[in-house]
Scaffold this motif. Structure first.
Motif, short mmCIF file in Angstrom:
data_model
loop_
_atom_site.label_atom_id
_atom_site.label_comp_id
_atom_site.label_asym_id
_atom_site.label_seq_id
_atom_site.Cartn_x
_atom_site.Cartn_y
_atom_site.Cartn_z
N TYR A 1 -145.62 1.47 7.44
CA TYR A 1 -146.08 2.34 6.35
C TYR A 1 -144.85 2.91 5.67
CZ TYR A 1 -148.12 6.34 3.93
OH TYR A 1 -148.48 7.26 2.97
N LEU A 2 -144.80 2.80 4.36
CA LEU A 2 -143.63 3.24 3.60
C LEU A 2 -144.05 4.26 2.55
CD1 LEU A 2 -140.64 3.00 2.68
CD2 LEU A 2 -141.34 1.05 1.27
N CYS A 3 -143.38 5.40 2.54
CA CYS A 3 -143.62 6.43 1.52
C CYS A 3 -142.29 6.86 0.93
CB CYS A 3 -144.32 7.64 2.14
SG CYS A 3 -144.51 9.05 1.01
N VAL A 4 -142.15 6.78 -0.38
CA VAL A 4 -140.94 7.25 -1.05
C VAL A 4 -141.31 8.38 -2.00
CG1 VAL A 4 -139.87 4.98 -0.87
CG2 VAL A 4 -140.99 5.63 -3.00
N VAL A 5 -140.42 9.35 -2.12
CA VAL A 5 -140.60 10.47 -3.03
C VAL A 5 -139.44 10.47 -4.00
CG1 VAL A 5 -140.85 12.97 -3.25
CG2 VAL A 5 -141.75 11.80 -1.23
N GLY A 6 -139.73 10.44 -5.28
CA GLY A 6 -138.66 10.42 -6.26
C GLY A 6 -139.18 10.76 -7.64
N ASP A 7 -138.25 10.99 -8.55
CA ASP A 7 -138.58 11.35 -9.92
C ASP A 7 -137.74 10.50 -10.86
OD1 ASP A 7 -139.12 12.47 -12.36
OD2 ASP A 7 -138.65 14.53 -11.80
N ASP A 8 -138.41 9.55 -11.53
CA ASP A 8 -137.69 8.65 -12.44
C ASP A 8 -136.96 9.41 -13.54
OD1 ASP A 8 -140.53 9.06 -12.89
OD2 ASP A 8 -140.29 7.92 -14.74
N ASP A 9 -137.44 10.61 -13.89
CA ASP A 9 -136.79 11.39 -14.95
C ASP A 9 -135.54 12.12 -14.45
OD1 ASP A 9 -138.64 10.68 -16.88
OD2 ASP A 9 -139.99 12.32 -16.39
N GLN A 10 -135.29 12.08 -13.14
CA GLN A 10 -134.10 12.73 -12.60
C GLN A 10 -133.06 11.72 -12.10
OE1 GLN A 10 -134.55 16.29 -10.11
NE2 GLN A 10 -136.75 16.21 -10.48
N SER A 11 -133.17 10.50 -12.55
CA SER A 11 -132.20 9.48 -12.13
C SER A 11 -130.96 9.59 -13.01
CB SER A 11 -132.81 8.08 -12.25
OG SER A 11 -131.90 7.11 -11.82
N ILE A 12 -129.93 10.27 -12.50
CA ILE A 12 -128.74 10.54 -13.31
C ILE A 12 -127.46 10.00 -12.69
CG2 ILE A 12 -129.75 12.62 -14.32
CD1 ILE A 12 -128.08 14.27 -12.34
N TYR A 13 -127.58 9.22 -11.58
CA TYR A 13 -126.39 8.78 -10.87
C TYR A 13 -126.11 7.29 -11.05
CZ TYR A 13 -126.27 13.34 -8.66
OH TYR A 13 -126.18 14.69 -8.44
N ARG A 14 -126.41 6.75 -12.22
CA ARG A 14 -126.11 5.35 -12.50
C ARG A 14 -124.62 5.06 -12.29
NH1 ARG A 14 -128.21 0.21 -12.85
NH2 ARG A 14 -126.92 -1.04 -14.23
N PHE A 15 -123.77 6.01 -12.65
CA PHE A 15 -122.31 5.82 -12.50
C PHE A 15 -121.91 5.70 -11.04
CE2 PHE A 15 -122.93 10.35 -12.14
CZ PHE A 15 -122.00 10.76 -11.21
N ARG A 16 -122.79 6.13 -10.11
CA ARG A 16 -122.52 6.01 -8.68
C ARG A 16 -123.31 4.85 -8.08
NH1 ARG A 16 -122.94 12.00 -6.45
NH2 ARG A 16 -124.96 11.19 -5.81
N GLY A 17 -123.94 4.05 -8.93
CA GLY A 17 -124.65 2.88 -8.44
C GLY A 17 -126.15 3.03 -8.33
N ALA A 18 -126.72 4.23 -8.62
CA ALA A 18 -128.16 4.41 -8.54
C ALA A 18 -128.86 3.45 -9.50
CB ALA A 18 -128.55 5.85 -8.86
N GLU A 19 -129.97 2.88 -9.05
CA GLU A 19 -130.68 1.87 -9.83
C GLU A 19 -132.11 2.36 -10.11
OE1 GLU A 19 -131.76 -0.40 -12.11
OE2 GLU A 19 -129.87 -1.29 -11.38
N ILE A 20 -132.37 2.71 -11.38
CA ILE A 20 -133.68 3.25 -11.77
C ILE A 20 -134.79 2.23 -11.54
CG2 ILE A 20 -133.36 2.55 -14.18
CD1 ILE A 20 -135.27 5.64 -12.89
N ARG A 21 -134.46 0.94 -11.59
CA ARG A 21 -135.51 -0.07 -11.40
C ARG A 21 -136.11 -0.03 -10.00
NH1 ARG A 21 -132.46 -5.35 -13.60
NH2 ARG A 21 -130.80 -4.28 -12.48
N ASN A 22 -135.37 0.55 -9.04
CA ASN A 22 -135.91 0.66 -7.69
C ASN A 22 -137.23 1.42 -7.67
OD1 ASN A 22 -133.64 -0.66 -6.80
ND2 ASN A 22 -132.75 1.07 -5.72
N ILE A 23 -137.31 2.48 -8.48
CA ILE A 23 -138.53 3.28 -8.50
C ILE A 23 -139.54 2.73 -9.50
CG2 ILE A 23 -137.78 5.02 -10.22
CD1 ILE A 23 -139.05 7.15 -8.39
N LEU A 24 -139.07 2.18 -10.62
CA LEU A 24 -139.98 1.65 -11.63
C LEU A 24 -140.71 0.40 -11.14
CD1 LEU A 24 -137.88 2.09 -14.91
CD2 LEU A 24 -139.64 3.60 -13.99
N SER A 25 -140.03 -0.42 -10.36
CA SER A 25 -140.62 -1.69 -9.91
C SER A 25 -141.22 -1.59 -8.50
CB SER A 25 -139.56 -2.80 -9.93
OG SER A 25 -138.54 -2.52 -8.98
N PHE A 26 -141.25 -0.39 -7.94
CA PHE A 26 -141.72 -0.23 -6.56
C PHE A 26 -143.13 -0.81 -6.33
CE2 PHE A 26 -143.50 1.94 -2.91
CZ PHE A 26 -142.46 1.96 -2.00
#
Length: 261
Positions: free
Chosen positions: A189-214
């Protein structure tokens, strides 16, 4: 239960809150992504898959990495080596190896591919790891060792991830292996908590598609939108919501203030 987040402070707070609710939660594995990777690797260091890795390996920080690369390439000064190390770290965040086709997204100069290879070789020779290895190596082990993959999935039947919008490509790959299922298996069972509007760490490698394509990556996903806001007044939420609504690629939500005024 395996619960992961992104800062040591958050992990401690999660552990303390969980233990206050139910004391047996102290037996759960509640860590940062990197702390989980280090814990996992120390358990399997010296195995057939990692024969040259000691259980007492040292985790290199930016300065250690720069010193290592400068020793291998003295023709570059420390400042140049520092910039190269940052690029190597980003490459590992994207799950890229020195021979990866997509390495050009990090290194604009093809000659730098060789520098990454030299760095990797020198680091492996020390028997130590950097922070990128704490994600990359567990994923490699789980991908290549079917028995270990099954044992790990049997141990962690529930996986929780906090601040999921900050996850990078390599962390998504590790999570996919932990929460996946081989033929005939029941996935955890997998549960993730996140906010696509708070994804601000692209410069550190964060990938917004992880949450959009979940939902596509994990079929059968249920999305629960947490739209009650306990911090701000409605006028602030309306203004902020109007600005962020122009973002491309978002799940969207309508925040409602609990505070009056």
């Amino acid at each position: 239960i395996l619960a992961v987040t992104f800062t040591n402070k958050a992990a401690r707070e999660m552990r303390d809150r969980a233990a206050r609710i139910e004391p047996s939660c102290e037996r759960s594995v509640i860590r940062t992504f990197h702390s989980f990777g280090a814990w996992f690797l120390r358990r399997h260091a010296g195995s057939a898959a990692l024969p040259h890795l000691s259980k007492n390996f040292v985790i290199y920080d930016d300065d250690d990495q720069t010193t290592l690369l400068h020793g291998a390439l003295p023709q570059y000064n420390r400042s140049e080596c520092g910039r190269l190390v940052q690029a190597i770290s980003r490459a590992k965040d994207f799950g890229l190896e020195p021979d990866s086709v997509d390495l050009s997204r990090v290194f604009s100069d093809p000659a730098q591919r060789r520098i990454y290879a030299i760095y990797k070789e020198r680091l492996e020779a020390t028997g130590n790891l950097d922070f990128g290895d704490l994600i990359r190596l567990p994923a490699t082990l789980l991908r290549e060792d079917g028995a270990l993959r099954r044992r790990t999935r049997q141990r962690f039947r529930v996986i929780l991830v906090d601040e999921y919008q900050d996850s990078n490509v390599a962390q998504f790959e590790l999570l996919s292996l932990l929460a996946g299922a081989d033929p005939g298996e029941q996935p955890p069972y997998l549960c993730v908590v996140g906010d696509d509007d708070q994804s601000i760490y692209r410069f550190r490698g964060a990938e917004i598609r992880n949450i959009l394509s979940f939902p596509e990556r994990f079929p059968g996903t249920t999305i629960v939108k947490l739209e009650k806001n306990y911090r701000s007044y409605q006028s602030i939420l309306d203004l902020a919501g109007d600005v962020v609504s122009h973002n491309a690629g978002r799940l969207g939500k309508s925040l409602v203030a609990v505070r009056e005024g």
